[in-house]
Write a protein that holds these residues in place. Structure first.
Motif, PDB file in Angstrom:
ATOM      1  N   MET A   1       0.844  -1.193   0.000  1.00 61.04           N
ATOM      2  CA  MET A   1       0.000   0.000   0.000  1.00 61.04           C
ATOM      3  C   MET A   1       0.881   1.245   0.000  1.00 61.04           C
ATOM      4  SD  MET A   1      -3.025   1.078  -0.147  1.00 61.04           S
ATOM      5  CE  MET A   1      -3.829  -0.504   0.151  1.00 61.04           C
ATOM      6  N   ASN A   2       0.588   2.196  -0.899  1.00 57.43           N
ATOM      7  CA  ASN A   2       1.383   3.416  -0.981  1.00 57.43           C
ATOM      8  C   ASN A   2       1.290   4.233   0.304  1.00 57.43           C
ATOM      9  OD1 ASN A   2       2.157   2.816  -3.546  1.00 57.43           O
ATOM     10  ND2 ASN A   2       0.861   4.307  -4.551  1.00 57.43           N
ATOM     11  N   VAL A   3       2.396   4.911   0.632  1.00 56.90           N
ATOM     12  CA  VAL A   3       2.398   5.831   1.753  1.00 56.90           C
ATOM     13  C   VAL A   3       2.875   7.189   1.266  1.00 56.90           C
ATOM     14  CG1 VAL A   3       2.794   4.034   3.467  1.00 56.90           C
ATOM     15  CG2 VAL A   3       4.750   5.196   2.454  1.00 56.90           C
ATOM     16  N   ILE A   4       2.425   8.233   1.945  1.00 52.53           N
ATOM     17  CA  ILE A   4       2.867   9.595   1.685  1.00 52.53           C
ATOM     18  C   ILE A   4       3.685  10.050   2.887  1.00 52.53           C
ATOM     19  CG2 ILE A   4       2.189  11.968   1.171  1.00 52.53           C
ATOM     20  CD1 ILE A   4       1.403  10.027  -1.008  1.00 52.53           C
ATOM     21  N   ALA A   5       4.880  10.532   2.634  1.00 51.01           N
ATOM     22  CA  ALA A   5       5.762  10.985   3.709  1.00 51.01           C
ATOM     23  C   ALA A   5       6.111  12.450   3.514  1.00 51.01           C
ATOM     24  CB  ALA A   5       7.036  10.145   3.733  1.00 51.01           C
ATOM     25  N   GLU A   6       5.943  13.225   4.558  1.00 52.24           N
ATOM     26  CA  GLU A   6       6.389  14.618   4.596  1.00 52.24           C
ATOM     27  C   GLU A   6       7.704  14.640   5.366  1.00 52.24           C
ATOM     28  OE1 GLU A   6       4.761  17.216   3.319  1.00 52.24           O
ATOM     29  OE2 GLU A   6       2.690  16.545   3.041  1.00 52.24           O
ATOM     30  N   VAL A   7       8.768  15.075   4.718  1.00 52.53           N
ATOM     31  CA  VAL A   7      10.104  14.960   5.297  1.00 52.53           C
ATOM     32  C   VAL A   7      10.853  16.280   5.150  1.00 52.53           C
ATOM     33  CG1 VAL A   7      12.314  13.742   5.143  1.00 52.53           C
ATOM     34  CG2 VAL A   7      10.182  12.495   4.728  1.00 52.53           C
ATOM     35  N   TYR A   8      11.608  16.628   6.172  1.00 49.69           N
ATOM     36  CA  TYR A   8      12.548  17.757   6.082  1.00 49.69           C
ATOM     37  C   TYR A   8      13.956  17.192   5.914  1.00 49.69           C
ATOM     38  CZ  TYR A   8      15.635  21.547   7.488  1.00 49.69           C
ATOM     39  OH  TYR A   8      16.642  22.470   7.521  1.00 49.69           O
ATOM     40  N   ILE A   9      14.684  17.690   4.909  1.00 51.66           N
ATOM     41  CA  ILE A   9      16.057  17.243   4.679  1.00 51.66           C
ATOM     42  C   ILE A   9      16.976  18.461   4.616  1.00 51.66           C
ATOM     43  CG2 ILE A   9      15.467  15.075   3.521  1.00 51.66           C
ATOM     44  CD1 ILE A   9      15.890  16.484   0.840  1.00 51.66           C
ATOM     45  N   ALA A  10      18.215  18.272   5.057  1.00 53.52           N
ATOM     46  CA  ALA A  10      19.168  19.385   5.047  1.00 53.52           C
ATOM     47  C   ALA A  10      20.596  18.856   4.976  1.00 53.52           C
ATOM     48  CB  ALA A  10      19.000  20.254   6.295  1.00 53.52           C
ATOM     49  N   HIS A  11      21.409  19.540   4.206  1.00 54.12           N
ATOM     50  CA  HIS A  11      22.845  19.264   4.095  1.00 54.12           C
ATOM     51  C   HIS A  11      23.451  20.402   3.276  1.00 54.12           C
ATOM     52  CE1 HIS A  11      26.657  17.441   2.888  1.00 54.12           C
ATOM     53  NE2 HIS A  11      26.485  16.564   3.874  1.00 54.12           N
ATOM     54  N   PRO A  12      24.658  20.855   3.608  1.00 53.27           N
ATOM     55  CA  PRO A  12      25.275  21.959   2.845  1.00 53.27           C
ATOM     56  C   PRO A  12      25.443  21.672   1.360  1.00 53.27           C
ATOM     57  CG  PRO A  12      26.465  21.568   4.897  1.00 53.27           C
ATOM     58  CD  PRO A  12      25.492  20.443   4.754  1.00 53.27           C
ATOM     59  N   ASP A  13      25.493  20.385   0.977  1.00 58.66           N
ATOM     60  CA  ASP A  13      25.697  20.043  -0.426  1.00 58.66           C
ATOM     61  C   ASP A  13      24.425  19.595  -1.133  1.00 58.66           C
ATOM     62  OD1 ASP A  13      28.424  20.582  -0.227  1.00 58.66           O
ATOM     63  OD2 ASP A  13      28.902  18.544   0.409  1.00 58.66           O
ATOM     64  N   LEU A  14      23.285  19.686  -0.457  1.00 60.45           N
ATOM     65  CA  LEU A  14      22.024  19.434  -1.151  1.00 60.45           C
ATOM     66  C   LEU A  14      21.783  20.526  -2.183  1.00 60.45           C
ATOM     67  CD1 LEU A  14      19.457  18.314   1.587  1.00 60.45           C
ATOM     68  CD2 LEU A  14      20.001  17.078  -0.514  1.00 60.45           C
ATOM     69  N   ALA A  15      21.141  20.167  -3.281  1.00 55.88           N
ATOM     70  CA  ALA A  15      20.918  21.109  -4.375  1.00 55.88           C
ATOM     71  C   ALA A  15      20.315  22.420  -3.878  1.00 55.88           C
ATOM     72  CB  ALA A  15      19.983  20.482  -5.411  1.00 55.88           C
ATOM     73  N   LEU A  16      20.969  23.520  -4.263  1.00 56.26           N
ATOM     74  CA  LEU A  16      20.527  24.893  -4.000  1.00 56.26           C
ATOM     75  C   LEU A  16      20.540  25.309  -2.533  1.00 56.26           C
ATOM     76  CD1 LEU A  16      17.568  25.765  -6.419  1.00 56.26           C
ATOM     77  CD2 LEU A  16      19.886  26.643  -6.419  1.00 56.26           C
ATOM     78  N   THR A  17      21.038  24.456  -1.648  1.00 56.67           N
ATOM     79  CA  THR A  17      21.047  24.816  -0.231  1.00 56.67           C
ATOM     80  C   THR A  17      21.823  26.105   0.055  1.00 56.67           C
ATOM     81  OG1 THR A  17      20.670  22.564   0.542  1.00 56.67           O
ATOM     82  CG2 THR A  17      21.749  24.057   2.072  1.00 56.67           C
ATOM     83  N   PRO A  18      23.016  26.322  -0.535  1.00 57.76           N
ATOM     84  CA  PRO A  18      23.708  27.589  -0.274  1.00 57.76           C
ATOM     85  C   PRO A  18      22.881  28.814  -0.669  1.00 57.76           C
ATOM     86  CG  PRO A  18      25.215  26.009  -1.250  1.00 57.76           C
ATOM     87  CD  PRO A  18      23.842  25.406  -1.358  1.00 57.76           C
ATOM     88  N   THR A  19      22.173  28.727  -1.776  1.00 60.94           N
ATOM     89  CA  THR A  19      21.342  29.846  -2.219  1.00 60.94           C
ATOM     90  C   THR A  19      20.143  30.030  -1.306  1.00 60.94           C
ATOM     91  OG1 THR A  19      22.024  29.544  -4.521  1.00 60.94           O
ATOM     92  CG2 THR A  19      19.982  30.745  -4.149  1.00 60.94           C
ATOM     93  N   ILE A  20      19.508  28.931  -0.926  1.00 59.75           N
ATOM     94  CA  ILE A  20      18.352  29.001  -0.028  1.00 59.75           C
ATOM     95  C   ILE A  20      18.740  29.657   1.296  1.00 59.75           C
ATOM     96  CG2 ILE A  20      16.800  27.574   1.379  1.00 59.75           C
ATOM     97  CD1 ILE A  20      16.801  25.569  -0.979  1.00 59.75           C
ATOM     98  N   ARG A  21      19.910  29.287   1.813  1.00 59.99           N
ATOM     99  CA  ARG A  21      20.340  29.851   3.095  1.00 59.99           C
ATOM    100  C   ARG A  21      20.771  31.304   2.967  1.00 59.99           C
ATOM    101  NH1 ARG A  21      23.723  24.673   5.707  1.00 59.99           N
ATOM    102  NH2 ARG A  21      21.884  23.330   5.919  1.00 59.99           N
ATOM    103  N   ALA A  22      21.263  31.664   1.784  1.00 65.07           N
ATOM    104  CA  ALA A  22      21.693  33.047   1.567  1.00 65.07           C
ATOM    105  C   ALA A  22      20.507  33.981   1.342  1.00 65.07           C
ATOM    106  CB  ALA A  22      22.641  33.116   0.374  1.00 65.07           C
ATOM    107  N   VAL A  23      19.420  33.447   0.768  1.00 63.16           N
ATOM    108  CA  VAL A  23      18.259  34.293   0.449  1.00 63.16           C
ATOM    109  C   VAL A  23      16.991  33.603   0.973  1.00 63.16           C
ATOM    110  CG1 VAL A  23      17.228  35.726  -1.360  1.00 63.16           C
ATOM    111  CG2 VAL A  23      19.506  34.761  -1.708  1.00 63.16           C
ATOM    112  N   PRO A  24      16.814  33.530   2.304  1.00 64.25           N
ATOM    113  CA  PRO A  24      15.665  32.794   2.858  1.00 64.25           C
ATOM    114  C   PRO A  24      14.325  33.454   2.584  1.00 64.25           C
ATOM    115  CG  PRO A  24      16.838  33.960   4.594  1.00 64.25           C
ATOM    116  CD  PRO A  24      17.669  34.097   3.359  1.00 64.25           C
TER     117      PRO A  24
END
Length: 225
Positions: A1-24
């Motif tokens: 049976m399919n499940v839906i997961a809401e997840v928060y992920i973070a790492h300095p090398d995740l895509a666009l993370t430096p930009t997201i942190r620079a311009v929140p």
């Protein structure tokens, strides 16, 4: 049976993370259909914010080590769509999600990382994603988990946490009252994001509430008209 997961992920090398942190103050969303295809190497992002913040976003994008190439596809006063590719070493969750048989339904920036909504075939596949993030040093925080046909945690809406917070704050402060008791600017100050980003979260969250509440029950009525 399919499940839906809401997840928060973070790492300095995740895509666009430096930009997201620079311009929140801007809101960044992955365009879902492209974000789930690990073969193309190209990802599309919808960016919302005030014009000044968007210019700052462009500058941060140029310095972002997770971006190999960026192309501005379209723009308006408060939104832009970019096509991006990422260099080797950039951490991505969507290819692993596809590998375990899932889909990334939504991904939205969250000041220091990403809030993502995943559709997965079972809990075992969620465990595999968690193990992958553990190995890669990616912070992985499960916010909500529910079955697709029987909502067990967090209700039936499928709202991201950011959307839920924005909607609840807007309701509590009288944004939906007549006459309106607060403004987007006041909400933006409370949430520490731009008015445009607040407006986007309210629109997307409201659309999800309407979809979850009416679409399935009233589909036959709508088709009959």
């Amino acid at each position: 049976m399919n499940v839906i997961a809401e997840v928060y992920i973070a790492h300095p090398d995740l895509a666009l993370t430096p930009t997201i942190r620079a311009v929140p103050e801007v809101s960044v969303q992955v365009v879902p259909h492209s974000g789930t295809d690990p073969e193309t190497g190209m990802f599309f992002f919808l960016v919302e914010g005030e014009s000044e913040a968007l210019e700052t976003f462009d500058a941060a994008l140029e310095a972002d080590h997770t971006v190999a190439e960026s192309v501005l596809i379209s723009e308006s006063a408060s939104t832009r769509i970019y096509r991006l590719s990422h260099p080797d070493g950039t951490k991505l969750l969507s290819p692993k999600t596809v590998e375990v048989g899932g889909l990334m339904l939504e991904a939205e920036s969250d000041s220091t990382g990403w809030s993502v909504r995943l559709q997965l075939p079972d809990r075992e596949s969620l465990t595999l994603l968690w193990e992958y993030c553990e190995e890669e040093g990616i912070a992985f925080e499960l916010k909500q988990l529910y079955r697709q046909d029987e909502w067990t945690i967090g209700g039936v809406t499928g709202l991201t946490e950011a959307q839920e917070v924005a909607l609840l704050l807007a309701y509590e402060r009288g944004y939906f009252s007549e006459p309106r008791e607060t403004s987007l600017e006041d909400l933006a100050e409370a949430l520490d994001i731009s008015p445009t980003a607040v407006g986007g979260r309210l629109r997307r969250g409201t659309a999800k509430l309407i979809e979850a509440t009416f679409r399935e029950d009233r589909g036959d009525q709508t088709d009959a008209r």
